[in-house]
Design a protein around this motif. Structure first.
Motif, PDB file in Angstrom:
ATOM      1  N   ILE A  37       0.795  -1.190   0.004  1.00 59.90           N
ATOM      2  CA  ILE A  37      -0.118  -0.001  -0.046  1.00 59.90           C
ATOM      3  C   ILE A  37       0.976   1.210   0.169  1.00 59.90           C
ATOM      4  O   ILE A  37       1.932   1.436   0.841  1.00 59.90           O
ATOM      5  CB  ILE A  37      -0.933  -0.053   1.189  1.00 59.90           C
ATOM      6  N   ILE A  38       0.682   1.920  -1.038  1.00 64.96           N
ATOM      7  CA  ILE A  38       1.467   3.241  -1.152  1.00 64.96           C
ATOM      8  C   ILE A  38       0.609   4.332  -0.302  1.00 64.96           C
ATOM      9  O   ILE A  38      -0.446   4.685  -0.743  1.00 64.96           O
ATOM     10  CB  ILE A  38       1.814   3.786  -2.460  1.00 64.96           C
ATOM     11  N   ALA A  39       1.329   5.018   0.483  1.00 64.68           N
ATOM     12  CA  ALA A  39       0.894   6.237   1.248  1.00 64.68           C
ATOM     13  C   ALA A  39       0.956   7.568   0.630  1.00 64.68           C
ATOM     14  O   ALA A  39       2.051   7.690   0.666  1.00 64.68           O
ATOM     15  CB  ALA A  39       1.710   6.325   2.695  1.00 64.68           C
ATOM     16  N   ILE A  66       1.489  -4.425   3.793  1.00 64.15           N
ATOM     17  CA  ILE A  66       2.324  -3.291   4.255  1.00 64.15           C
ATOM     18  C   ILE A  66       2.056  -2.139   3.739  1.00 64.15           C
ATOM     19  O   ILE A  66       1.597  -1.924   2.756  1.00 64.15           O
ATOM     20  CB  ILE A  66       3.768  -3.732   4.088  1.00 64.15           C
ATOM     21  N   VAL A  67       2.513  -1.013   4.600  1.00 62.05           N
ATOM     22  CA  VAL A  67       2.140   0.514   4.007  1.00 62.05           C
ATOM     23  C   VAL A  67       3.562   1.083   4.046  1.00 62.05           C
ATOM     24  O   VAL A  67       4.368   1.086   4.896  1.00 62.05           O
ATOM     25  CB  VAL A  67       1.211   1.064   5.078  1.00 62.05           C
ATOM     26  N   VAL A  68       3.848   1.396   2.776  1.00 64.80           N
ATOM     27  CA  VAL A  68       5.125   2.146   2.350  1.00 64.80           C
ATOM     28  C   VAL A  68       4.743   3.791   2.063  1.00 64.80           C
ATOM     29  O   VAL A  68       4.118   3.704   1.136  1.00 64.80           O
ATOM     30  CB  VAL A  68       6.030   1.465   1.331  1.00 64.80           C
ATOM     31  N   GLY A  69       5.474   4.688   2.531  1.00 62.64           N
ATOM     32  CA  GLY A  69       5.259   6.063   2.385  1.00 62.64           C
ATOM     33  C   GLY A  69       6.511   6.745   1.571  1.00 62.64           C
ATOM     34  O   GLY A  69       6.743   6.492   0.436  1.00 62.64           O
ATOM     35  N   ARG A  70       7.330   7.285   2.571  1.00 62.38           N
ATOM     36  CA  ARG A  70       8.290   8.246   1.962  1.00 62.38           C
ATOM     37  C   ARG A  70       9.297   7.562   1.153  1.00 62.38           C
ATOM     38  O   ARG A  70       9.859   7.881   0.431  1.00 62.38           O
ATOM     39  CB  ARG A  70       8.839   8.938   3.143  1.00 62.38           C
ATOM     40  N   ALA A  71       9.517   6.105   1.607  1.00 56.97           N
ATOM     41  CA  ALA A  71      10.622   5.375   0.850  1.00 56.97           C
ATOM     42  C   ALA A  71      10.525   5.304  -0.604  1.00 56.97           C
ATOM     43  O   ALA A  71      11.139   5.192  -1.464  1.00 56.97           O
ATOM     44  CB  ALA A  71      10.448   4.025   1.364  1.00 56.97           C
ATOM     45  N   GLN A 110      -9.544   5.513 -11.563  1.00 59.02           N
ATOM     46  CA  GLN A 110      -8.602   4.929 -12.036  1.00 59.02           C
ATOM     47  C   GLN A 110      -8.263   3.459 -11.671  1.00 59.02           C
ATOM     48  O   GLN A 110      -7.203   3.029 -12.347  1.00 59.02           O
ATOM     49  CB  GLN A 110      -7.407   5.983 -11.853  1.00 59.02           C
ATOM     50  N   GLY A 111      -9.214   3.022 -11.109  1.00 58.34           N
ATOM     51  CA  GLY A 111      -9.164   1.577 -10.937  1.00 58.34           C
ATOM     52  C   GLY A 111      -8.037   1.151  -9.572  1.00 58.34           C
ATOM     53  O   GLY A 111      -7.912   0.099  -9.434  1.00 58.34           O
ATOM     54  N   HIS A 112      -7.607   2.242  -8.938  1.00 60.07           N
ATOM     55  CA  HIS A 112      -7.035   1.848  -7.682  1.00 60.07           C
ATOM     56  C   HIS A 112      -7.653   1.331  -6.539  1.00 60.07           C
ATOM     57  O   HIS A 112      -8.819   1.836  -6.377  1.00 60.07           O
ATOM     58  CB  HIS A 112      -6.158   3.032  -7.429  1.00 60.07           C
ATOM     59  N   ASP A 113      -6.986   0.393  -5.691  1.00 64.63           N
ATOM     60  CA  ASP A 113      -7.687   0.194  -4.462  1.00 64.63           C
ATOM     61  C   ASP A 113      -7.458   1.287  -3.350  1.00 64.63           C
ATOM     62  O   ASP A 113      -6.396   1.816  -3.566  1.00 64.63           O
ATOM     63  CB  ASP A 113      -7.255  -1.092  -3.695  1.00 64.63           C
ATOM     64  N   VAL A 114      -8.410   1.648  -2.465  1.00 61.64           N
ATOM     65  CA  VAL A 114      -8.138   2.770  -1.640  1.00 61.64           C
ATOM     66  C   VAL A 114      -8.367   2.382  -0.125  1.00 61.64           C
ATOM     67  O   VAL A 114      -9.377   1.815   0.467  1.00 61.64           O
ATOM     68  CB  VAL A 114      -8.873   4.017  -1.860  1.00 61.64           C
ATOM     69  N   VAL A 173      -3.420   2.314  -2.743  1.00 60.43           N
ATOM     70  CA  VAL A 173      -2.801   3.532  -2.224  1.00 60.43           C
ATOM     71  C   VAL A 173      -3.663   4.033  -0.827  1.00 60.43           C
ATOM     72  O   VAL A 173      -4.904   3.532  -0.905  1.00 60.43           O
ATOM     73  CB  VAL A 173      -3.069   4.551  -3.293  1.00 60.43           C
ATOM     74  N   LYS A 174      -3.099   4.725  -0.129  1.00 58.91           N
ATOM     75  CA  LYS A 174      -3.694   5.119   1.206  1.00 58.91           C
ATOM     76  C   LYS A 174      -3.755   6.599   1.276  1.00 58.91           C
ATOM     77  O   LYS A 174      -2.953   7.411   0.686  1.00 58.91           O
ATOM     78  CB  LYS A 174      -2.552   4.807   2.355  1.00 58.91           C
ATOM     79  N   VAL A 175      -4.984   7.126   1.380  1.00 55.28           N
ATOM     80  CA  VAL A 175      -5.503   8.383   1.448  1.00 55.28           C
ATOM     81  C   VAL A 175      -5.465   8.732   2.957  1.00 55.28           C
ATOM     82  O   VAL A 175      -6.449   8.322   3.801  1.00 55.28           O
ATOM     83  CB  VAL A 175      -6.801   8.903   0.791  1.00 55.28           C
ATOM     84  N   GLY A 176      -4.517   9.501   3.535  1.00 56.42           N
ATOM     85  CA  GLY A 176      -4.723   9.767   5.106  1.00 56.42           C
ATOM     86  C   GLY A 176      -5.498  11.373   4.977  1.00 56.42           C
ATOM     87  O   GLY A 176      -5.905  11.868   4.303  1.00 56.42           O
ATOM     88  N   MET A 177      -5.045  11.868   6.436  1.00 56.08           N
ATOM     89  CA  MET A 177      -5.759  12.799   6.820  1.00 56.08           C
ATOM     90  C   MET A 177      -5.553  14.331   5.822  1.00 56.08           C
ATOM     91  O   MET A 177      -6.179  14.907   5.667  1.00 56.08           O
ATOM     92  CB  MET A 177      -5.819  13.261   8.395  1.00 56.08           C
ATOM     93  N   GLU A 178      -4.083  14.304   5.838  1.00 56.99           N
ATOM     94  CA  GLU A 178      -3.660  15.530   5.229  1.00 56.99           C
ATOM     95  C   GLU A 178      -4.474  15.847   3.831  1.00 56.99           C
ATOM     96  O   GLU A 178      -4.998  16.834   3.393  1.00 56.99           O
ATOM     97  CB  GLU A 178      -1.985  15.379   5.222  1.00 56.99           C
ATOM     98  N   LEU A 179      -4.314  14.652   2.871  1.00 53.78           N
ATOM     99  CA  LEU A 179      -4.808  14.639   1.807  1.00 53.78           C
ATOM    100  C   LEU A 179      -6.354  14.848   1.551  1.00 53.78           C
ATOM    101  O   LEU A 179      -7.078  15.405   0.908  1.00 53.78           O
ATOM    102  CB  LEU A 179      -4.407  13.562   0.812  1.00 53.78           C
ATOM    103  N   TYR A 180      -7.130  14.068   2.602  1.00 55.18           N
ATOM    104  CA  TYR A 180      -8.571  14.042   2.712  1.00 55.18           C
ATOM    105  C   TYR A 180      -9.227  15.347   3.085  1.00 55.18           C
ATOM    106  O   TYR A 180     -10.028  15.681   2.503  1.00 55.18           O
ATOM    107  CB  TYR A 180      -8.994  12.765   3.708  1.00 55.18           C
TER     108      TYR A 180
END
Length: 237
Positions: free
Chosen positions: A7-9, A210-215, A52-56, A31-38
């Motif tokens: 899961i890409i944050a 797994i959730v991977v963000g800044r990496a 676009q077909g992505h899982d959220v 992909v992960k939508v967190g508080m900042e974006l939402y």
């Protein structure tokens, strides 16, 4: 939801930044939508990603009185997110109410979003938990206790660190999800996370996702870095 990709944050502030980042990817992502974006873009960001077909994974970590969380989840259910969450610290009744709201708000013919409970944040140390939360047990035992409470409430799993994933699997069963953030390609890249691990270690320790963000999002070549993360996550050895 059968997409077990990393899961890409999407830790961006605007929709424009999100789609600029996603443009080079030529595949369906989780992909992960967190508080900042939402909070900046609102429900339309979820709609756009689903189009676009992505899982959220809609990562809002709801924590309020049971009726408020139930009403909020009823509204979120219609957005089409695949995974949502609450704070387990909100208690059994709140989590049961969240599940009721999701079920009530899911549109006819659609599957209910999966719902998981946040145990202890991966940025939390044992010392911090004891001093600031006044929880006088080990961090590991606190996470396992919250996991049991989530299962009792009927939730589909938890957010935990890789360090607790194996024991939660043994305690709550294989089908009880263990979603683990704090994933880094190298052990030293902690940023503001404390309980971190590599994709390989997460796989070996029993993480479900797994959730991977800044990496990935701060990489000079996000697509290539994502492929490396995915390869480590899916490796058989």
């Amino acid at each position: 939801m059968n997409n077990h990709n990393p899961i890409i944050a999407l830790d961006f502030a605007t929709k424009a930044e999100v789609f600029q980042f996603l443009q080079p990817f030529n595949e369906k992502l989780f992909v992960k939508v967190g508080m900042e974006l939402y909070f900046q873009e609102g429900p339309t960001i979820v709609n756009a990603l689903k189009d676009q077909g992505h899982d959220v994974f809609l990562d809002l970590k709801l924590h309020d009185i049971p009726n408020t969380v139930k009403s909020a989840m009823r509204g979120l259910a219609s957005l089409g997110a695949d995974l949502v969450n609450v704070h387990a610290a909100g208690g059994l009744h709140m989590m049961e109410s969240a599940l009721e709201g999701l079920e009530a708000g899911t549109l006819t013919g659609q599957s209910r979003p999966l719902i998981i409970g946040v145990t202890q944040l991966t940025s939390t140390s044992e010392q911090q938990m004891k001093e600031e939360q006044q929880i006088n047990t080990t961090l590991h035992d606190s996470v396992l206790h919250y996991a049991s409470l989530c299962k009792q409430a009927g939730l589909d799993g938890v957010v935990c660190s890789v360090l607790e994933a194996s024991d939660i699997k043994n305690q709550c069963g294989e089908n009880f999800l263990r979603v683990t953030p704090g994933i880094r390609l190298h052990e030293g890249q902690g940023h503001d996370q404390i309980r971190i691990a590599t994709p390989k270690v997460a796989r070996l320790e029993g993480s479900s996702y797994i959730v991977v963000g800044r990496a990935i999002t701060q990489s000079k070549n996000p697509v290539e870095t994502y492929k490396i993360v995915k390869q480590q996550w899916e490796a058989n050895e």
